[in-house]
Scaffold this motif. Structure first.
Motif, PDB file in Angstrom:
ATOM      1  N   GLU A  52      -3.443   6.052  -4.034  1.00 58.68           N
ATOM      2  CA  GLU A  52      -2.724   5.588  -4.940  1.00 58.68           C
ATOM      3  C   GLU A  52      -2.597   4.209  -5.627  1.00 58.68           C
ATOM      4  OE1 GLU A  52       1.078   7.824  -7.325  1.00 58.68           O
ATOM      5  OE2 GLU A  52       1.395   8.925  -5.614  1.00 58.68           O
ATOM      6  N   GLY A  53      -3.058   3.927  -3.886  1.00 55.30           N
ATOM      7  CA  GLY A  53      -3.157   1.602  -4.107  1.00 55.30           C
ATOM      8  C   GLY A  53      -3.761   1.434  -4.833  1.00 55.30           C
ATOM      9  N   LYS A  56      -2.517   1.816  -8.750  1.00 53.30           N
ATOM     10  CA  LYS A  56      -1.185   0.444  -8.247  1.00 53.30           C
ATOM     11  C   LYS A  56      -1.866  -1.139  -8.318  1.00 53.30           C
ATOM     12  CE  LYS A  56       1.442   3.829  -8.883  1.00 53.30           C
ATOM     13  NZ  LYS A  56       2.012   5.111  -9.854  1.00 53.30           N
ATOM     14  N   THR A  57      -0.848  -1.700  -9.177  1.00 50.27           N
ATOM     15  CA  THR A  57      -1.148  -3.132  -8.482  1.00 50.27           C
ATOM     16  C   THR A  57       0.463  -4.327  -8.647  1.00 50.27           C
ATOM     17  OG1 THR A  57       0.590  -3.436 -10.562  1.00 50.27           O
ATOM     18  CG2 THR A  57      -1.490  -3.632 -11.452  1.00 50.27           C
ATOM     19  N   ASP A  60       3.499  -3.459  -9.302  1.00 54.32           N
ATOM     20  CA  ASP A  60       4.167  -1.639  -9.684  1.00 54.32           C
ATOM     21  C   ASP A  60       4.849  -1.844  -8.072  1.00 54.32           C
ATOM     22  OD1 ASP A  60       3.309  -1.069 -11.979  1.00 54.32           O
ATOM     23  OD2 ASP A  60       1.178  -0.014 -10.868  1.00 54.32           O
ATOM     24  N   LEU A  61       4.321  -2.429  -7.095  1.00 57.30           N
ATOM     25  CA  LEU A  61       5.036  -3.151  -6.252  1.00 57.30           C
ATOM     26  C   LEU A  61       6.246  -2.709  -5.581  1.00 57.30           C
ATOM     27  CD1 LEU A  61       4.518  -1.776  -3.126  1.00 57.30           C
ATOM     28  CD2 LEU A  61       4.232  -4.782  -2.363  1.00 57.30           C
ATOM     29  N   ARG A  64       9.334  -0.586  -7.675  1.00 57.32           N
ATOM     30  CA  ARG A  64       9.224   0.151  -7.453  1.00 57.32           C
ATOM     31  C   ARG A  64      10.923  -0.340  -6.242  1.00 57.32           C
ATOM     32  NH1 ARG A  64       6.179   6.065  -5.135  1.00 57.32           N
ATOM     33  NH2 ARG A  64       8.238   6.671  -4.956  1.00 57.32           N
ATOM     34  N   ASP A  94      -0.497  -9.524 -11.035  1.00 61.80           N
ATOM     35  CA  ASP A  94      -1.495  -7.942 -11.185  1.00 61.80           C
ATOM     36  C   ASP A  94      -1.750  -7.127 -10.565  1.00 61.80           C
ATOM     37  OD1 ASP A  94       0.567  -7.657 -13.116  1.00 61.80           O
ATOM     38  OD2 ASP A  94      -0.360  -8.422 -14.543  1.00 61.80           O
ATOM     39  N   SER A  96      -4.073  -5.688  -7.548  1.00 55.88           N
ATOM     40  CA  SER A  96      -3.872  -4.186  -7.326  1.00 55.88           C
ATOM     41  C   SER A  96      -3.787  -4.325  -5.995  1.00 55.88           C
ATOM     42  CB  SER A  96      -5.735  -4.178  -7.137  1.00 55.88           C
ATOM     43  OG  SER A  96      -5.976  -2.237  -7.238  1.00 55.88           O
ATOM     44  N   ALA A 136       5.316   1.156   1.555  1.00 55.88           N
ATOM     45  CA  ALA A 136       4.745   1.902   0.617  1.00 55.88           C
ATOM     46  C   ALA A 136       3.478   2.620   1.167  1.00 55.88           C
ATOM     47  CB  ALA A 136       3.715   1.110   0.045  1.00 55.88           C
ATOM     48  N   TRP A 140       5.843   5.993   0.383  1.00 52.42           N
ATOM     49  CA  TRP A 140       5.312   6.511  -0.655  1.00 52.42           C
ATOM     50  C   TRP A 140       3.216   6.845  -0.614  1.00 52.42           C
ATOM     51  CZ3 TRP A 140       7.280   0.932  -2.942  1.00 52.42           C
ATOM     52  CH2 TRP A 140       8.511   1.270  -2.859  1.00 52.42           C
ATOM     53  N   TRP A 142       0.641   4.990  -0.543  1.00 53.08           N
ATOM     54  CA  TRP A 142      -0.222   4.080  -1.799  1.00 53.08           C
ATOM     55  C   TRP A 142      -0.731   3.620  -1.582  1.00 53.08           C
ATOM     56  CZ3 TRP A 142       3.988   1.452  -5.766  1.00 53.08           C
ATOM     57  CH2 TRP A 142       4.492   2.173  -6.360  1.00 53.08           C
TER      58      TRP A 142
END
Length: 351
Positions: A52-53, A56-57, A60-61, A64, A94, A96, A136, A140, A142
């Motif tokens: 999912e990484g 995701k930015t 986002d990390l 969470r 932001d 990635s 992550a 997760w 990610w």
């Protein structure tokens, strides 16, 4: 497939690997479709390459991390996370997650050094970054790797080993108001951190068992501290004048939690009057640990009393324990060797 709290989950084994995950729906037909898609990706060899990484930015990390992990640690650590997150977000923003490489993390470290930040500050921020990426990766799913784990820490040379001599302690207490003198003596005999002292409430004091309970330690775990007679006497005296307006053991003049700045200000004034140099309030805690070590208390017990997460943090006091170390090897003298018999047997065996 199976249900957990009304949500459909799947557990698939493929070539020795187990995939157990939520299908994120209560609709059975939709869940079956999602599971079928997963099985297709497994057969085609695409499932384990997907993370999912890429969607995701860094923001986002951090969101969470602060929502799920931060509430599990102590209040002081939460404050530290909040401060560190501001600096990390201003740099990574932001981006990635897949764009954040070890080189990018090292660039962050260099930028903080160029701003004159202390090694301890940089290491705190890198530790938070690494923990977030670790979650992550492991929990997760990610991303595949933790880019921060490959970056070396800054060498810290800011460990202090300052304690009061008997004469300095006497002068400091003589130049302190009674409320401050009580705090200093209590800390010299309990080794509490500053916020642990100021946050201590009467419901965490057990005079019958002669202990206090620190609910919010720096490492996030509560600990029980035994009281000696000196610290117990201070609490007994305070119970005689305890106000019903507040529950703090060492309150402010209006019975609220004392402001740490007011404590430090009063401490600095007393220190100046006593002509004591290079001594901070936190050094009272170091003084507690140093005196224990000098009196032969082993490092493991000192570590537990200080509330250190691991004994490595307590090693700075090890050089104060020569007699404790001597006691460690003197126990071997209790073995009763008959050296005459040993010598006779040696001569016979070599004859």
């Amino acid at each position: 497939m199976y249900k957990r709290d009304g949500i459909w989950w799947t557990c698939i084994r493929h070539r020795g690997r187990k995939i157990q995950r939520s299908l994120e729906t209560k609709n059975k037909k939709l869940a079956e479709s999602i599971e079928a898609k997963l099985r297709t990706e497994l057969i085609e060899g695409k499932y384990f390459d997907k993370y999912e990484g890429d969607l995701k930015t860094f923001k986002d990390l951090m969101e969470r991390f602060m929502k799920e992990h931060a509430p599990k640690v102590s209040l002081n650590m939460q404050k530290s996370y909040t401060t560190s997150a501001k600096h990390l977000l201003s740099f990574f923003g932001d981006l990635s997650l897949l764009a954040i490489t070890p080189k990018k993390v090292n660039d962050y470290k260099v930028s903080r050094k160029n701003l004159g930040k202390k090694p301890a500050t940089i290491n705190k921020e890198l530790a938070m970054l690494s923990k977030a990426f670790c979650l992550a990766v492991k929990e997760w799913e990610w991303i595949r790797d933790n880019p921060a784990s490959k970056i070396s820490k800054e060498k810290e040379a800011n460990e202090r080993d300052r304690w009061l001599s008997d004469d300095e302690e006497k002068r400091l207490l003589e130049n302190s108001p009674e409320w401050l003198s009580d705090i200093i003596v209590f800390d010299l005999h309990t080794g509490l951190r500053q916020d642990e002292l100021l946050s201590l409430t009467w419901d965490r004091v057990d005079l019958f068992r002669k202990v206090i309970i620190i609910q919010e330690s720096k490492n996030g775990k509560p600990r029980t501290i035994p009281l000696n007679q000196i610290s117990l006497d201070i609490l007994m005296e305070k119970t005689k004048v305890r106000s019903l307006k507040g529950d703090f053991v060492f309150p402010s003049s209006v019975m609220t939690k004392m402001n740490r700045r007011n404590l430090v200000r009063a401490f600095d004034i007393a220190k100046e009057k006593a002509s004591i140099q290079n001594f901070h309030f936190h050094d009272v805690r170091h003084c507690f640990a140093t005196r224990l070590a000098q009196r032969g208390v082993d490092i493991y017990r000192i570590s537990k009393l200080l509330g250190h997460l691991n004994i490595t943090m307590t090693q700075r006091y090890a050089h104060h324990c020569p007699e404790s170390l001597r006691g460690g090897i003197e126990v071997l003298e209790k073995v009763d060797y008959n050296l005459t018999t040993v010598e006779v047997n040696r001569n016979v065996s070599t004859a």
